[in-house]
Design a protein around this motif. Sequence first.
Motif, PDB file in Angstrom:
ATOM      1  N   HIS A 216       0.808  -1.329   0.108  1.00 35.74           N
ATOM      2  CA  HIS A 216      -0.006  -0.116  -0.231  1.00 35.74           C
ATOM      3  C   HIS A 216       0.650   1.277   0.049  1.00 35.74           C
ATOM      4  N   LEU A 217       0.684   2.077  -1.545  1.00 37.61           N
ATOM      5  CA  LEU A 217       1.726   2.888  -1.377  1.00 37.61           C
ATOM      6  C   LEU A 217       1.517   4.348  -0.434  1.00 37.61           C
ATOM      7  N   ASP A 218       0.433   4.181   0.296  1.00 39.83           N
ATOM      8  CA  ASP A 218       0.581   5.054   0.880  1.00 39.83           C
ATOM      9  C   ASP A 218       0.512   5.191   2.748  1.00 39.83           C
ATOM     10  N   ASP A 219       1.278   3.773   2.632  1.00 37.23           N
ATOM     11  CA  ASP A 219       1.676   3.312   3.893  1.00 37.23           C
ATOM     12  C   ASP A 219       3.467   2.973   4.216  1.00 37.23           C
ATOM     13  N   LEU A 220       3.758   3.593   2.635  1.00 42.82           N
ATOM     14  CA  LEU A 220       5.683   3.701   2.767  1.00 42.82           C
ATOM     15  C   LEU A 220       5.694   5.378   3.543  1.00 42.82           C
ATOM     16  N   ASN A 221       7.228   5.346   3.019  1.00 45.79           N
ATOM     17  CA  ASN A 221       7.602   6.712   3.783  1.00 45.79           C
ATOM     18  C   ASN A 221       7.779   7.271   2.643  1.00 45.79           C
ATOM     19  N   GLY A 222       6.685   9.076   3.013  1.00 46.16           N
ATOM     20  CA  GLY A 222       6.745   9.869   1.902  1.00 46.16           C
ATOM     21  C   GLY A 222       5.654   9.286   1.299  1.00 46.16           C
ATOM     22  N   SER A 223       5.516  10.528   0.431  1.00 42.86           N
ATOM     23  CA  SER A 223       4.752   9.975  -1.028  1.00 42.86           C
ATOM     24  C   SER A 223       5.287   9.435  -2.069  1.00 42.86           C
ATOM     25  N   VAL A 224       5.202   7.622  -1.990  1.00 46.88           N
ATOM     26  CA  VAL A 224       6.565   7.327  -2.638  1.00 46.88           C
ATOM     27  C   VAL A 224       5.372   6.730  -3.770  1.00 46.88           C
ATOM     28  N   SER A 225       5.817   6.616  -5.175  1.00 39.37           N
ATOM     29  CA  SER A 225       4.839   6.567  -6.375  1.00 39.37           C
ATOM     30  C   SER A 225       5.650   4.979  -6.939  1.00 39.37           C
ATOM     31  N   HIS A 268       4.905  -3.525 -10.516  1.00 42.12           N
ATOM     32  CA  HIS A 268       3.740  -3.360 -11.170  1.00 42.12           C
ATOM     33  C   HIS A 268       2.815  -2.184  -9.821  1.00 42.12           C
ATOM     34  N   GLY A 269       1.984  -1.672 -10.807  1.00 42.51           N
ATOM     35  CA  GLY A 269       0.629  -0.297  -9.888  1.00 42.51           C
ATOM     36  C   GLY A 269       0.059   0.208 -10.089  1.00 42.51           C
ATOM     37  N   SER A 270      -1.126   0.738  -9.585  1.00 38.51           N
ATOM     38  CA  SER A 270      -2.067   1.048 -10.023  1.00 38.51           C
ATOM     39  C   SER A 270      -1.942   2.919  -9.183  1.00 38.51           C
ATOM     40  N   PRO A 271      -1.491   3.242  -9.839  1.00 38.29           N
ATOM     41  CA  PRO A 271      -1.657   4.703  -9.473  1.00 38.29           C
ATOM     42  C   PRO A 271      -3.030   5.525  -8.743  1.00 38.29           C
ATOM     43  N   ARG A 272      -4.182   4.831  -9.108  1.00 39.85           N
ATOM     44  CA  ARG A 272      -5.439   4.910  -8.864  1.00 39.85           C
ATOM     45  C   ARG A 272      -5.684   4.380  -7.101  1.00 39.85           C
ATOM     46  N   ASN A 273      -5.021   4.024  -7.595  1.00 36.82           N
ATOM     47  CA  ASN A 273      -5.666   2.385  -6.019  1.00 36.82           C
ATOM     48  C   ASN A 273      -4.623   2.933  -5.059  1.00 36.82           C
ATOM     49  N   ARG A 274      -3.604   3.903  -5.768  1.00 38.16           N
ATOM     50  CA  ARG A 274      -2.124   3.878  -3.989  1.00 38.16           C
ATOM     51  C   ARG A 274      -1.514   2.678  -4.033  1.00 38.16           C
TER      52      ARG A 274
END
Length: 303
Positions: A216-225, A268-274
Motif C-alpha cells: 500500500h503506497l500510502d503506508d510507505l515513507n513519504g509520498s512514494v509512487s 507493477h502499480g495502480s496510481p489510482r488505487n495507490r
Amino acid sequence: MTQNPTIFIDGEAGTTGLEIRERLATLPVTLHSIDHAHRKDPAARKEAMAAADLVVLCLPDAASREAVEMAETLGANAPRLLDASTAFRTAPGWVYGFPELSAAQAEAISGAPRVSNPGCYPTGAIALLRPLVDAGLLSAQYPVCINAISGYTGGGRSMIEAHEQEGGPAFELYGLGLEHKHVPEIHLHAGLKRRPVFVPSVGHFARGMIVSIPLHLDDLNGSVSAEDLHTALATRYAGQDKVRVLNAESTLSAEALSGSDGMELRVHGSPRNRQALLTARLDNLGKGASGAALQNIALMLGL
C-alpha cells in the motif's frame, strides 16, 4: 591457490549437487569426487575435504552441520566452505552468498572462509525488499506479506515424485503454520525489524519461480509512487549481469526463466488505487540454487 583449484561437492548426487557439477564445466577447476559406494563414508569424505581448496555442501541441515564439524578437525588443512543448506544462512561467522545484496557483498564473499548460499524464495524477496529499506522508502517495520510459487523440483524427492506421477497436484499451498524455514533468512537479510508473513506454494511445473509482495503506497515513507520503487531497484542493480529491473507486465509466467541463472525484478502499480506489487522471477534451481552457487564459487576462487 593452484592454477586449477580443486572442488569437492559433498552431496553431489542430489538435485543441487548435480546442477552445480554440470555448471562447473564452465570454470577452470578440478572436481574431486569419491566413489559412489563411499559417498557416506566419513573417512572418505574427510580425505576429500583435505584434498580440496573449496568444499560445496549440498546436504540436509543436520548433515551440513556435521560436515562443518568434520572440516574443522582438519585444522590448517581445512578447506573453504560453501553451504547450500539452510543451516548457516543467519549464523555468525558466515557470509551470506548473495553478491548483489550490497556494494560490498561480492568482495566479502571473495575473501570469506565460509559462505552460505541463499535460499530460492529469499533470493527473490530480499532482492526486492532490501534496496527499498536501504533507500528509506519502505519502513523496516512495514507489515510485509510475501506470496511465492515455485516449480516442484525445489521441494525434494517426495514432492518431485508426487508431481511426476500421473494425476499429480495442480497447485498446493504449504507452510501454512507460518513457520517456514526461509523466514528468518528473509527477516534478517532484507533488513526488516518485523517478521514477514510468507506464504509459499508449488505448481505443477518443474522449474521456475515468482515471488510477489503487495504494498500500500500510502503506508510507505513519504509520498512514494511505483515509479520511485522502480527507480530505487534500478539504481541498486545497475550494472549487474544476473539481476535485471524491467518494466511491468500484464501477466507473468513462472517458467519463463527455466534454465537461466538470472533474475527479473518488476514493480507493477495502480496510481489510482495507490497500490503496488513487487515481483521477482527466477529459476528456483538457477539463481535460486546452483546458479547462485556458481557465482559464489567463482568469487571465492577468484575466477
